[in-house]
Design a protein around this motif. Structure first.
Motif, PDB file in Angstrom:
ATOM      1  N   HIS A 230      34.507  49.040  52.879  1.00  0.00           N
ATOM      2  CA  HIS A 230      33.225  48.575  52.375  1.00  0.00           C
ATOM      3  C   HIS A 230      32.260  49.740  52.215  1.00  0.00           C
ATOM      4  CE1 HIS A 230      32.015  48.708  56.687  1.00  0.00           C
ATOM      5  NE2 HIS A 230      30.818  48.976  56.175  1.00  0.00           N
ATOM      6  N   TYR A 231      31.233  49.490  51.423  1.00  0.00           N
ATOM      7  CA  TYR A 231      30.153  50.460  51.261  1.00  0.00           C
ATOM      8  C   TYR A 231      28.863  49.695  51.048  1.00  0.00           C
ATOM      9  CZ  TYR A 231      31.358  49.525  46.371  1.00  0.00           C
ATOM     10  OH  TYR A 231      31.655  48.901  45.191  1.00  0.00           O
ATOM     11  N   SER A 232      27.758  50.390  51.056  1.00  0.00           N
ATOM     12  CA  SER A 232      26.446  49.757  51.055  1.00  0.00           C
ATOM     13  C   SER A 232      26.216  48.920  49.800  1.00  0.00           C
ATOM     14  CB  SER A 232      25.352  50.827  51.162  1.00  0.00           C
ATOM     15  OG  SER A 232      24.070  50.237  51.157  1.00  0.00           O
ATOM     16  N   GLY A 233      25.745  47.697  50.011  1.00  0.00           N
ATOM     17  CA  GLY A 233      25.297  46.870  48.904  1.00  0.00           C
ATOM     18  C   GLY A 233      26.332  45.936  48.317  1.00  0.00           C
ATOM     19  N   ARG A 234      27.613  46.067  48.684  1.00  0.00           N
ATOM     20  CA  ARG A 234      28.656  45.217  48.118  1.00  0.00           C
ATOM     21  C   ARG A 234      29.576  44.683  49.202  1.00  0.00           C
ATOM     22  NH1 ARG A 234      30.502  44.896  43.241  1.00  0.00           N
ATOM     23  NH2 ARG A 234      31.106  42.904  44.181  1.00  0.00           N
ATOM     24  N   ALA A 235      30.017  43.431  49.012  1.00  0.00           N
ATOM     25  CA  ALA A 235      31.062  42.886  49.871  1.00  0.00           C
ATOM     26  C   ALA A 235      32.379  43.557  49.516  1.00  0.00           C
ATOM     27  CB  ALA A 235      31.167  41.375  49.677  1.00  0.00           C
ATOM     28  N   VAL A 236      33.359  43.463  50.385  1.00  0.00           N
ATOM     29  CA  VAL A 236      34.672  44.050  50.135  1.00  0.00           C
ATOM     30  C   VAL A 236      35.291  43.376  48.909  1.00  0.00           C
ATOM     31  CG1 VAL A 236      37.019  44.248  51.043  1.00  0.00           C
ATOM     32  CG2 VAL A 236      35.057  44.696  52.524  1.00  0.00           C
ATOM     33  N   HIS A 237      35.787  44.185  47.974  1.00  0.00           N
ATOM     34  CA  HIS A 237      36.314  43.638  46.730  1.00  0.00           C
ATOM     35  C   HIS A 237      37.319  44.581  46.088  1.00  0.00           C
ATOM     36  CE1 HIS A 237      32.950  46.211  45.511  1.00  0.00           C
ATOM     37  NE2 HIS A 237      33.560  46.340  44.341  1.00  0.00           N
ATOM     38  N   THR A 238      38.130  44.020  45.210  1.00  0.00           N
ATOM     39  CA  THR A 238      39.113  44.763  44.426  1.00  0.00           C
ATOM     40  C   THR A 238      38.833  44.509  42.954  1.00  0.00           C
ATOM     41  OG1 THR A 238      40.803  44.492  46.151  1.00  0.00           O
ATOM     42  CG2 THR A 238      41.577  45.040  43.930  1.00  0.00           C
ATOM     43  N   HIS A 239      38.792  45.573  42.154  1.00  0.00           N
ATOM     44  CA  HIS A 239      38.513  45.440  40.727  1.00  0.00           C
ATOM     45  C   HIS A 239      39.790  45.215  39.923  1.00  0.00           C
ATOM     46  CE1 HIS A 239      34.243  46.766  40.639  1.00  0.00           C
ATOM     47  NE2 HIS A 239      34.581  47.504  41.683  1.00  0.00           N
ATOM     48  N   LEU A 240      39.695  44.343  38.913  1.00  0.00           N
ATOM     49  CA  LEU A 240      40.756  44.156  37.929  1.00  0.00           C
ATOM     50  C   LEU A 240      40.138  44.140  36.545  1.00  0.00           C
ATOM     51  CD1 LEU A 240      42.765  41.229  39.552  1.00  0.00           C
ATOM     52  CD2 LEU A 240      43.507  43.599  39.413  1.00  0.00           C
ATOM     53  N   LEU A 241      40.818  44.746  35.587  1.00  0.00           N
ATOM     54  CA  LEU A 241      40.359  44.716  34.208  1.00  0.00           C
ATOM     55  C   LEU A 241      41.596  44.718  33.313  1.00  0.00           C
ATOM     56  CD1 LEU A 241      37.322  46.531  32.721  1.00  0.00           C
ATOM     57  CD2 LEU A 241      39.444  46.468  31.432  1.00  0.00           C
ATOM     58  N   SER A 242      41.620  43.827  32.333  1.00  0.00           N
ATOM     59  CA  SER A 242      42.816  43.715  31.502  1.00  0.00           C
ATOM     60  C   SER A 242      42.501  43.864  30.023  1.00  0.00           C
ATOM     61  CB  SER A 242      43.516  42.379  31.749  1.00  0.00           C
ATOM     62  OG  SER A 242      42.723  41.299  31.304  1.00  0.00           O
TER      63      SER A 242
END
Length: 398
Positions: A230-242
């Motif tokens: 994690h880092y400041s300002g965002r919840a834990v997440h994974t990016h996807l783009l297709s």
């Protein structure tokens, strides 16, 4: 259409930045919320209308068998003998969409009586919104690989992630979709960028925890990565783009310049799972303030009764250090193109000479309106067409 609550609007108004260099207006986010809800509900209705077809049921059967075999093979390869964790989540204090139990370890057993249908099936009514921002850290030209871990900066809990793309109009798989994946490392730093708050070692030349794959005939792309920190300002997440209609180059890399963007999304993870992961090294060395799912600006935009941004998962063994296998089906309209969306932008690109910034940041500065260099997903002026896919050697796929 789902009504926008006063609570959600108040939360939107309170957000000015998330990733360093990223800013958003409450008005625009409200508009995105309305558009997202509409698209999700239309997609959900379309999926429901075709989900009982013979082709859809056959695909489901193949998917269940494939996921079960993958977990079996990973456990065998890693020499894991202990049964998977069987604890269930208790999320009474979280919002309704988080209360869905995505932890399938409780139903997974290793004997002839195991119900693979119960464990490895997927909810095809769940749609991940294509209107969600890719953030300011999308990099074009990443290595074509399924194992995105590298020797440095990739310590953490192993995550084997399967993403399956389904056409919302037909319930059939979408093959040959170019799927980019990226997330920060265990201590909250992204590769491929060099900006305030995220100084990646190696800057634009770094590539850890990034990669691209083409979906197979069942619409599946698989990745071996780590559970994000994690880092400041965002919840834990994974990016996807297709991208659809991406071009495979003679050197085996994938070019997505000028290819339609069919989906932009972020996967979120349950808070109890995140907490368990972050008790381990090196996550526990991260002293940056934590943002929960409930506090995150984009989980508000993701969550809806029509779709679910949290993958299902199983523990591979009896300890979190054995790793996780997770999967999600994503419904897309393969005929649409989100290239001109304000929240789609290319922050950097890789070529044979290394990484280069486009100057793009979401919400302001260097093409923040999507019209700057690379801001709308087009190649920088004067660059040879189709040559931005990375010429760097690809690692061995897992």
């Amino acid at each position: 259409m789902v009504a926008i609550t006063n609570l959600a609007l108040a939360a939107l108004a309170g957000y000015a930045a998330a990733h360093p260099g990223e800013s958003h207006s409450a008005h625009h986010m409200k508009r995105e919320l309305v558009a997202r809800d509409s698209a999700a509900q239309i997609g959900a209705r379309s999926l429901n209308s075709c989900s009982s077809s013979a082709a859809s049921q056959a695909l489901k059967t193949r998917s269940i068998k494939r996921r079960a075999e993958i977990v079996k093979n990973i456990r065998k390869k890693r020499g894991i003998q202990a049964p998977a964790r069987k604890n269930k989540r208790t999320l009474e204090d979280l919002q309704a969409w988080e209360a869905v139990n995505h932890n399938m370890s409780a139903t997974y057993d290793y004997n002839m009586f195991t119900s693979m249908e119960e464990v490895f099936s997927a909810n095809t009514s769940c749609i991940l919104a294509p209107e969600v921002t890719d953030g300011p850290y999308y990099v074009v030209g990443e290595k074509m690989r399924s194992n995105v871990k590298e020797a440095l900066y990739c310590d953490g809990v192993d995550l084997f992630l399967e993403v399956q793309y389904i056409d919302v109009n037909t319930c059939e798989p979408v093959p040959a979709v170019a799927v980019d994946i990226w997330n920060c490392n265990a201590t909250g730093t992204y590769s491929g960028i060099l900006t305030s708050g995220n100084y990646a070692s190696g800057g634009y030349n770094s590539t850890y925890l990034r990669g691209i794959q083409l979906t197979d005939s069942d619409g599946v792309a698989s990745f071996e990565t780590i559970f994000p920190g994690h880092y400041s300002g965002r919840a834990v997440h994974t990016h996807l783009l297709s991208h659809t209609n991406a071009t495979v180059q003679p050197n085996g890399t994938i070019s997505v310049w000028n290819a339609p963007v069919s989906h932009i999304g972020q996967l979120f993870w349950p808070e109890d799972l995140r907490a368990e992961v972050e008790e381990t090294y090196p996550y526990n060395t991260n002293t940056v303030e934590l943002t929960t799912n409930d506090e995150d600006m984009w989980s508000i935009l993701q969550a809806d009764a029509s779709f679910d941004p949290i993958p299902q998962y199983v523990y591979l063994g009896d300890d979190i250090s054995d790793g996780l296998f997770a999967w999600i089906q994503i419904g897309i309209n393969s005929s649409v193109d989100y290239t001109e969306d304000e929240y789609y932008g290319v922050a950097a690109y890789l070529d044979a000479e290394g990484g280069h910034s486009t100057g793009y940041t979401v919400g302001g500065g260097g093409g923040g309106n999507g019209t700057g260099p690379g801001g709308n997903g087009t190649a920088p002026s004067g660059f040879p067409s189709g040559s931005l896919s990375s010429a760097l050697p690809s690692s061995t796929s897992a």
